[in-house]
Write a protein that holds these residues in place. Structure first.
Motif, PDB file in Angstrom:
ATOM      1  N   THR A  26      11.951  -8.674  14.382  1.00  0.00           N
ATOM      2  CA  THR A  26      11.256  -9.697  13.598  1.00  0.00           C
ATOM      3  C   THR A  26      12.194 -10.851  13.259  1.00  0.00           C
ATOM      4  N   GLY A  27      11.666 -12.081  13.279  1.00  0.00           N
ATOM      5  CA  GLY A  27      12.365 -13.218  12.692  1.00  0.00           C
ATOM      6  C   GLY A  27      13.164 -14.093  13.629  1.00  0.00           C
ATOM      7  N   GLU A  28      13.129 -13.841  14.942  1.00  0.00           N
ATOM      8  CA  GLU A  28      13.927 -14.665  15.850  1.00  0.00           C
ATOM      9  C   GLU A  28      13.480 -16.132  15.778  1.00  0.00           C
ATOM     10  N   GLY A  29      14.433 -17.026  15.671  1.00  0.00           N
ATOM     11  CA  GLY A  29      14.138 -18.451  15.628  1.00  0.00           C
ATOM     12  C   GLY A  29      13.725 -18.953  14.255  1.00  0.00           C
ATOM     13  N   THR A  30      13.690 -18.070  13.268  1.00  0.00           N
ATOM     14  CA  THR A  30      13.298 -18.458  11.907  1.00  0.00           C
ATOM     15  C   THR A  30      14.511 -18.607  11.008  1.00  0.00           C
ATOM     16  N   ASN A  31      15.475 -17.727  11.183  1.00  0.00           N
ATOM     17  CA  ASN A  31      16.636 -17.696  10.306  1.00  0.00           C
ATOM     18  C   ASN A  31      17.826 -18.440  10.917  1.00  0.00           C
ATOM     19  N   VAL A  32      17.544 -19.604  11.518  1.00  0.00           N
ATOM     20  CA  VAL A  32      18.592 -20.422  12.125  1.00  0.00           C
ATOM     21  C   VAL A  32      18.369 -21.876  11.696  1.00  0.00           C
ATOM     22  N   TRP A  33      19.329 -22.717  12.009  1.00  0.00           N
ATOM     23  CA  TRP A  33      19.174 -24.151  11.745  1.00  0.00           C
ATOM     24  C   TRP A  33      18.169 -24.710  12.742  1.00  0.00           C
ATOM     25  N   ILE A  34      17.075 -25.270  12.247  1.00  0.00           N
ATOM     26  CA  ILE A  34      15.992 -25.747  13.114  1.00  0.00           C
ATOM     27  C   ILE A  34      15.864 -27.255  12.946  1.00  0.00           C
ATOM     28  N   GLY A  35      16.905 -27.925  13.393  1.00  0.00           N
ATOM     29  CA  GLY A  35      17.011 -29.361  13.162  1.00  0.00           C
ATOM     30  C   GLY A  35      15.871 -30.172  13.725  1.00  0.00           C
ATOM     31  N   HIS A  36      15.333 -29.778  14.872  1.00  0.00           N
ATOM     32  CA  HIS A  36      14.242 -30.549  15.475  1.00  0.00           C
ATOM     33  C   HIS A  36      13.011 -30.532  14.578  1.00  0.00           C
ATOM     34  N   THR A  37      12.660 -29.334  14.081  1.00  0.00           N
ATOM     35  CA  THR A  37      11.495 -29.231  13.203  1.00  0.00           C
ATOM     36  C   THR A  37      11.717 -30.009  11.917  1.00  0.00           C
ATOM     37  N   TYR A  38      12.919 -29.912  11.333  1.00  0.00           N
ATOM     38  CA  TYR A  38      13.228 -30.693  10.134  1.00  0.00           C
ATOM     39  C   TYR A  38      13.054 -32.187  10.409  1.00  0.00           C
ATOM     40  N   GLY A  39      13.541 -32.620  11.567  1.00  0.00           N
ATOM     41  CA  GLY A  39      13.454 -34.033  11.908  1.00  0.00           C
ATOM     42  C   GLY A  39      12.028 -34.512  12.063  1.00  0.00           C
ATOM     43  N   ILE A  40      11.175 -33.703  12.662  1.00  0.00           N
ATOM     44  CA  ILE A  40       9.769 -34.079  12.832  1.00  0.00           C
ATOM     45  C   ILE A  40       9.087 -34.213  11.477  1.00  0.00           C
ATOM     46  N   ILE A  41       9.329 -33.277  10.571  1.00  0.00           N
ATOM     47  CA  ILE A  41       8.729 -33.347   9.237  1.00  0.00           C
ATOM     48  C   ILE A  41       9.255 -34.571   8.482  1.00  0.00           C
ATOM     49  N   GLU A  42      10.536 -34.845   8.588  1.00  0.00           N
ATOM     50  CA  GLU A  42      11.108 -36.017   7.915  1.00  0.00           C
ATOM     51  C   GLU A  42      10.528 -37.312   8.463  1.00  0.00           C
ATOM     52  N   ARG A  43      10.268 -37.344   9.772  1.00  0.00           N
ATOM     53  CA  ARG A  43       9.792 -38.578  10.395  1.00  0.00           C
ATOM     54  C   ARG A  43       8.316 -38.818  10.122  1.00  0.00           C
ATOM     55  N   TYR A  44       7.491 -37.771  10.236  1.00  0.00           N
ATOM     56  CA  TYR A  44       6.041 -37.962  10.183  1.00  0.00           C
ATOM     57  C   TYR A  44       5.389 -37.487   8.892  1.00  0.00           C
ATOM     58  N   LEU A  45       6.053 -36.617   8.140  1.00  0.00           N
ATOM     59  CA  LEU A  45       5.489 -36.100   6.892  1.00  0.00           C
ATOM     60  C   LEU A  45       6.523 -36.207   5.769  1.00  0.00           C
ATOM     61  N   PRO A  46       6.956 -37.405   5.440  1.00  0.00           N
ATOM     62  CA  PRO A  46       8.026 -37.553   4.451  1.00  0.00           C
ATOM     63  C   PRO A  46       7.678 -36.970   3.090  1.00  0.00           C
ATOM     64  N   ALA A  47       6.392 -36.920   2.735  1.00  0.00           N
ATOM     65  CA  ALA A  47       6.003 -36.367   1.440  1.00  0.00           C
ATOM     66  C   ALA A  47       6.273 -34.867   1.351  1.00  0.00           C
ATOM     67  N   GLN A  48       6.439 -34.221   2.504  1.00  0.00           N
ATOM     68  CA  GLN A  48       6.666 -32.783   2.501  1.00  0.00           C
ATOM     69  C   GLN A  48       8.146 -32.413   2.607  1.00  0.00           C
ATOM     70  N   VAL A  49       9.002 -33.386   2.710  1.00  0.00           N
ATOM     71  CA  VAL A  49      10.433 -33.086   2.856  1.00  0.00           C
ATOM     72  C   VAL A  49      10.958 -32.333   1.639  1.00  0.00           C
ATOM     73  N   LYS A  50      10.566 -32.765   0.441  1.00  0.00           N
ATOM     74  CA  LYS A  50      11.088 -32.119  -0.767  1.00  0.00           C
ATOM     75  C   LYS A  50      10.695 -30.652  -0.861  1.00  0.00           C
ATOM     76  N   PRO A  51       9.392 -30.285  -0.747  1.00  0.00           N
ATOM     77  CA  PRO A  51       9.055 -28.854  -0.807  1.00  0.00           C
ATOM     78  C   PRO A  51       9.622 -28.071   0.365  1.00  0.00           C
ATOM     79  N   MET A  52       9.702 -28.706   1.543  1.00  0.00           N
ATOM     80  CA  MET A  52      10.269 -28.017   2.700  1.00  0.00           C
ATOM     81  C   MET A  52      11.747 -27.709   2.464  1.00  0.00           C
ATOM     82  N   ARG A  53      12.492 -28.681   1.958  1.00  0.00           N
ATOM     83  CA  ARG A  53      13.919 -28.488   1.708  1.00  0.00           C
ATOM     84  C   ARG A  53      14.175 -27.515   0.554  1.00  0.00           C
TER      85      ARG A  53
END
Length: 438
Positions: free
Chosen positions: A306-333
């Protein structure tokens, strides 16, 4: 009470996290609505599904995944005549505590739909006569949607339908041709759904790209690409020839890390060359390919953590949320996932043996039934899940390379089948004791 408690427990990891769990691939799906072009292995249908729930910080998606899981679990129990309230609660609790199911339901990824679609297809094909017309259409739509979210899921369901058509003459009417036809049509509908979404978002009536690139990565990892380049570079002017001694050791490092793949233009720059190498390697090294396929399938069967790809640095996903959903950056972080390591090694000390034991149990149920020439509904379910596990291991292991994530998304279904067999055994024992004369 169960209708409220079970869905909440199914998304308990997301509730504890404070935000739905993210994975490296999540960003690629989410970006489809915004970027308007096709990228390898990222379904536009699943991208639209995520877009539908994004204004709720994706809690709508969590609700859909939890309720869909409860619906299909209880529907499966119902067609097996397990109608008492306690088995649903007990089985759900066992799956939540001992399998990857709640982590799959709590993650913004296609994986939860793989196992659910196998069960949905089984009910539609084998027990379609025992459910209502509304339930049939709902299962049809759900299975089509699941098939459209990931090519591997579509391939597994296609393999099950193919096995059904081969077996139907020998099953003495246990599978209705009409049910098998309905099940097969879900895949046609899923393919049409994906093509339509691709056209709507990109203007291209085309399948989701990436098949050659993913297969190339697996062949690179097995050493086949290096052999091909060593054999052909003196004669062929390939972009990869100058770098054949610098290729990464794994597909993940080549495709998703900082490698020569980026320098040469990624999929856009290398897709044609990767396709050529894949096709030619299949022709020139058939024995090597067969050996690699067998090894990859066997490895994939036992990779169920269980959990592969979840417990690592996922910079691409962070970047997409920051670029297109800036209002969600705070709860995501602020989510626990982004601030602490989730102890998946500890979790997998339970999940992995349960998954492997369940898979062996389901295969044993199927084998014992064949030995005794027993063809009941549990045998058909065990056969379906056994074939799904084997098909999933072959498709994912051979094309993408073995990963825990691919095994975990189906292993919980084996645990579910084992629990159904256990409950039926005790229920029949209780009924037998009750029927004894005083």
């Amino acid at each position: 009470m169960s209708a409220v408690a079970i869905p909440l427990m199914l998304v308990l990891p997301a509730l504890w996290n404070g935000y739905p769990l993210l994975q490296w691939d999540t960003g690629g799906y989410l970006a489809r609505w915004y970027e308007g072009y096709l990228v390898p292995s990222r379904s536009t249908v699943f991208g639209l599904y995520l877009h539908f729930g994004q204004d709720s910080n994706f809690w709508i998606n969590m609700g859909i995944q939890a309720l869909a899981t409860l619906w299909i679990v209880q529907l499966t129990l119902r067609v097996f005549d397990i109608l008492r309230p306690w088995p649903l609660t007990a089985i759900s609790l066992a799956l939540i505590l001992t399998t990857a199911l709640p982590w799959l339901a709590s993650t913004l990824l296609t994986d939860i739909f793989t196992g659910l679609s196998v069960l949905a297809l089984f009910i539609l094909v084998v027990h379609g006569s025992r459910i209502s017309t509304i339930e049939k259409w709902s299962l049809f739509a759900f299975t089509a949607f699941a098939a459209s979210t990931h090519s591997a899921t579509l391939a597994v369901l296609l393999g099950l339908c193919g096995a059904g058509w081969i077996a139907v003459p020998f099953l003495r009417g246990r599978i209705a041709v009409s049910g098998l036809l309905q099940g097969s049509l879900t895949l046609v509908a899923g393919a049409a759904m994906l093509l339509s979404a691709n056209f709507a978002l990109s203007g291209q009536l085309a399948w989701t790209p990436g098949g050659y690139g993913v297969a190339f990565g697996r062949m690179l990892q097995d050493g086949i690409v290096k052999r091909y380049l060593d054999d052909h570079c003196p004669q062929q002017k390939l972009k990869l020839c100058p770098y054949r001694n610098e290729l990464p050791a794994t597909a993940d490092r080549f495709l998703w890390g900082s490698s020569i793949f980026n320098t040469l233009g990624r999929f856009k720059g290398l897709n044609d060359e990767m396709g050529l190498i894949v096709r030619q390697s299949l022709v020139e090294y058939p024995l090597r390919q067969a050996e690699a396929a067998i090894v990859a399938t066997a490895q994939q069967l036992v990779l169920v953590g269980t959990g592969e790809g979840t417990n690592v640095w996922i910079g691409h996903t962070y970047g997409i949320i920051e670029r297109y959903l800036p209002a969600q950056v705070k709860p995501m972080r602020a989510a626990y996932q982004q601030n602490h390591d989730i102890d998946f090694p500890a979790i997998n000390r339970l999940h992995v043996p349960v998954a492997l034991g369940s898979m062996l149990a389901v295969a044993a149920i199927f084998a014992m039934a064949i030995w005794r020439r027993r063809l009941d509904d549990l045998t058909l379910l065990a056969a379906t899940v056994t074939l799904a596990l084997l098909g999933n291991a072959f498709v994912c292991g051979v094309i993408s390379g073995p990963h825990d994530r691919y095994g975990a998304r189906l292993a919980w279904v084996a645990s579910f089948v084992a629990l159904i067999a256990l409950v039926r055994h005790f229920v029949r024992s209780d009924e037998a004791e009750t029927s004894l004369p005083p």
